[in-house]
Write a protein that holds these residues in place. Structure first.
Motif, PDB file in Angstrom:
ATOM      1  N   VAL A  51       0.840  -1.206   0.000  1.00  0.00           N
ATOM      2  CA  VAL A  51       0.000   0.000   0.000  1.00  0.00           C
ATOM      3  C   VAL A  51       0.872   1.251   0.000  1.00  0.00           C
ATOM      4  N   HIS A  52       1.843   1.303   0.888  1.00  0.00           N
ATOM      5  CA  HIS A  52       2.701   2.491   0.975  1.00  0.00           C
ATOM      6  C   HIS A  52       3.534   2.693  -0.291  1.00  0.00           C
ATOM      7  N   ALA A  53       3.886   1.607  -0.946  1.00  0.00           N
ATOM      8  CA  ALA A  53       4.722   1.706  -2.140  1.00  0.00           C
ATOM      9  C   ALA A  53       3.935   2.112  -3.383  1.00  0.00           C
ATOM     10  N   ASN A  54       2.638   1.845  -3.394  1.00  0.00           N
ATOM     11  CA  ASN A  54       1.861   2.035  -4.624  1.00  0.00           C
ATOM     12  C   ASN A  54       0.735   3.059  -4.539  1.00  0.00           C
ATOM     13  N   CYS A  55       0.385   3.505  -3.355  1.00  0.00           N
ATOM     14  CA  CYS A  55      -0.670   4.516  -3.228  1.00  0.00           C
ATOM     15  C   CYS A  55      -0.071   5.898  -3.464  1.00  0.00           C
ATOM     16  N   SER A  56      -0.717   6.688  -4.303  1.00  0.00           N
ATOM     17  CA  SER A  56      -0.187   8.013  -4.635  1.00  0.00           C
ATOM     18  C   SER A  56      -0.374   9.030  -3.513  1.00  0.00           C
ATOM     19  N   ASN A  57      -1.196   8.701  -2.531  1.00  0.00           N
ATOM     20  CA  ASN A  57      -1.387   9.585  -1.382  1.00  0.00           C
ATOM     21  C   ASN A  57      -0.366   9.236  -0.306  1.00  0.00           C
ATOM     22  N   PRO A  58       0.608  10.092  -0.047  1.00  0.00           N
ATOM     23  CA  PRO A  58       1.633   9.761   0.957  1.00  0.00           C
ATOM     24  C   PRO A  58       1.084   9.698   2.376  1.00  0.00           C
ATOM     25  N   ASN A  59      -0.120  10.251   2.567  1.00  0.00           N
ATOM     26  CA  ASN A  59      -0.724  10.250   3.902  1.00  0.00           C
ATOM     27  C   ASN A  59      -1.812   9.187   4.051  1.00  0.00           C
ATOM     28  N   VAL A  60      -1.793   8.193   3.187  1.00  0.00           N
ATOM     29  CA  VAL A  60      -2.803   7.148   3.249  1.00  0.00           C
ATOM     30  C   VAL A  60      -2.769   6.454   4.614  1.00  0.00           C
ATOM     31  N   LYS A  61      -3.955   6.131   5.096  1.00  0.00           N
ATOM     32  CA  LYS A  61      -4.086   5.420   6.369  1.00  0.00           C
ATOM     33  C   LYS A  61      -4.565   3.996   6.092  1.00  0.00           C
ATOM     34  N   ILE A  62      -4.062   3.063   6.879  1.00  0.00           N
ATOM     35  CA  ILE A  62      -4.396   1.651   6.687  1.00  0.00           C
ATOM     36  C   ILE A  62      -5.124   1.137   7.920  1.00  0.00           C
ATOM     37  N   GLY A  63      -6.180   0.361   7.702  1.00  0.00           N
ATOM     38  CA  GLY A  63      -6.951  -0.208   8.802  1.00  0.00           C
ATOM     39  C   GLY A  63      -7.174  -1.686   8.599  1.00  0.00           C
ATOM     40  N   PHE A  64      -7.638  -2.333   9.658  1.00  0.00           N
ATOM     41  CA  PHE A  64      -7.890  -3.775   9.657  1.00  0.00           C
ATOM     42  C   PHE A  64      -9.374  -4.037   9.872  1.00  0.00           C
ATOM     43  N   TYR A  65      -9.962  -4.842   9.004  1.00  0.00           N
ATOM     44  CA  TYR A  65     -11.384  -5.203   9.054  1.00  0.00           C
ATOM     45  C   TYR A  65     -11.501  -6.599   9.645  1.00  0.00           C
ATOM     46  N   MET A  66     -11.960  -6.665  10.894  1.00  0.00           N
ATOM     47  CA  MET A  66     -12.103  -7.934  11.608  1.00  0.00           C
ATOM     48  C   MET A  66     -13.469  -8.555  11.304  1.00  0.00           C
ATOM     49  N   THR A  67     -13.456  -9.775  10.777  1.00  0.00           N
ATOM     50  CA  THR A  67     -14.707 -10.430  10.397  1.00  0.00           C
ATOM     51  C   THR A  67     -15.299 -11.201  11.574  1.00  0.00           C
ATOM     52  N   TRP A  68     -16.291 -12.029  11.322  1.00  0.00           N
ATOM     53  CA  TRP A  68     -17.145 -12.587  12.366  1.00  0.00           C
ATOM     54  C   TRP A  68     -17.090 -14.114  12.436  1.00  0.00           C
ATOM     55  N   ALA A  69     -17.548 -14.620  13.567  1.00  0.00           N
ATOM     56  CA  ALA A  69     -17.733 -16.058  13.726  1.00  0.00           C
ATOM     57  C   ALA A  69     -18.996 -16.482  12.987  1.00  0.00           C
ATOM     58  N   TYR A  70     -19.027 -17.734  12.553  1.00  0.00           N
ATOM     59  CA  TYR A  70     -20.136 -18.205  11.745  1.00  0.00           C
ATOM     60  C   TYR A  70     -21.349 -18.553  12.605  1.00  0.00           C
ATOM     61  N   ASP A  71     -22.479 -18.683  11.942  1.00  0.00           N
ATOM     62  CA  ASP A  71     -23.730 -19.069  12.598  1.00  0.00           C
ATOM     63  C   ASP A  71     -23.518 -20.361  13.388  1.00  0.00           C
ATOM     64  N   ALA A  72     -24.086 -20.407  14.592  1.00  0.00           N
ATOM     65  CA  ALA A  72     -23.889 -21.573  15.457  1.00  0.00           C
ATOM     66  C   ALA A  72     -24.370 -22.864  14.812  1.00  0.00           C
TER      67      ALA A  72
END
Length: 357
Positions: free
Chosen positions: A167-188
């Motif tokens: 991301v840092h090497a290829n995004c043209s925005n030098p101030n780009v922010k990166i986040g983590f999307y935590m997914t869910w447990a499956y239906d019981a």
């Protein structure tokens, strides 16, 4: 440029007012009108020239669950101008994203995008991750965990680190922010094959996902935010909704499930409480919308633990709401019936009167 010219005009208006000692009431009021008009122009130009927030999601169908259906109309309702992109390929793991990120000889993704009120898609297998990264000067790049392996830390290493560097090497925005999307447990009750990794135990899967998320966020301070959709879903399961959050045992329900995911991205990325959101899909009830907002807001406050919504949105409350709605419906229909009987009586009386006359 226009914005700065207006600021310049505003500044010199005040300077001249002081310099010339406007003591005359009329002159003073005229000067104040000019200042107010300048402020209005400043506000108008600021909104006119404001850049949209650009968000790129790297994931699979679980990212689609968050962005495809409800995220854009939610942002529109909240007055947020955004560009949303996500290179999609079903079932993709972090290791595959990492491998494809460095290749130019393969186009594995269907690139989907919302911009200026339009939704576009490139079609199957027609785009690379590098092409998506270079498409816009992204403000946010959100990387999703694996779906089946979200609770297995080996699935993150070293692929998350590689993707952050990508991301840092290829995004043209030098101030780009990166986040983590935590997914869910499956239906019981899910019989999906990936659930076998956790012995078909929802709590074990959720606890494993949480442990991985905590370890990942500690290991990578470059990840500036965590979107805790997994905890929001688990919070919602403590309400009257129970195990009705998934449409097939692992993907989110198209209505309330996807609404929860969209709200999670909204509250985390824009810093505004989901409780204050007024828009909701027309396919869900007001009570359901309120439950979804509460599930999301509590998850952002406590991303690594479940907050029970049983007291506020439990089965008994919903049953009481349903009973009240049923009684109101019966009352309305009964009143309609009485009105109809009165009209019938008047009609009979008029006919009898006409025959007698």
């Amino acid at each position: 440029m226009v914005f700065y010219k207006i600021l310049y005009f505003f500044y010199w208006g005040i300077v001249n007012m002081k310099k010339n000692h406007y003591l005359c009431r009329d002159n003073f009021m005229n000067t104040m009108k000019r200042i107010i008009f300048s402020l209005l122009l400043i506000i108008g130009c600021a909104s006119m020239y404001a850049e949209p927030v650009r968000i790129l999601g790297i994931g699979n169908s679980f990212t689609v669950d968050a962005l495809e259906q409800h995220f854009q109309p939610l942002l529109d309702a909240e007055g947020v101008d955004a560009v949303i992109g996500y290179p999609y390929r079903g079932g993709t793991f972090l290791s595959q994203h990492d491998a494809w990120s460095s290749r130019t000889d393969t186009l594995p993704y269907n690139y989907r995008k919302f911009k200026n009120g339009n939704y576009t898609t490139t079609g199957l297998a027609s785009y690379s991750l590098k092409m998506a990264m270079e498409d816009e000067p992204w403000d946010w790049v959100i990387i999703q965990s694996d779906h089946d392996s979200a609770g297995i830390y080996q699935s993150y290493v070293p692929y998350m680190e590689h993707l952050i560097d990508f991301v840092h090497a290829n995004c043209s925005n030098p101030n780009v922010k990166i986040g983590f999307y935590m997914t869910w447990a499956y239906d019981a009750n899910s019989t999906y094959s990936g659930f076998k990794l956790y012995n078909y135990n929802q709590k074990l899967m959720y606890d494993s996902i949480i442990a991985c998320a905590q370890q990942l966020m500690a290991a990578h301070p470059e990840l500036e935010v965590l979107i805790p959709a997994g905890t929001a879903v688990q919070n919602a399961r403590t309400s009257y909704m129970g195990e009705r959050l998934n449409r097939d045992g692992y993907h989110l329900h198209y209505d309330h499930g996807r609404y929860i995911a969209a709200l999670s991205w909204y509250e985390v990325l824009f810093g505004k409480s989901a409780l204050e959101v007024t828009w909701a899909p027309s396919s869900i009830t007001q009570q359901c919308a309120e439950m979804c907002r509460a599930a999301v807001h509590t998850s952002v406050q406590k991303p690594y633990e479940v907050t029970s919504l049983k007291e506020e949105f439990g089965e008994e409350l919903i049953k009481e709401i349903e009973r009240s709605a049923l009684l109101r419906n019966v009352d309305m229909r009964w009143m309609d019936h009485i009105d109809a009987m009165d009209q019938l009586k008047r009609g009979i009386s008029l006919r009898a009167y006409a025959q007698k006359d």
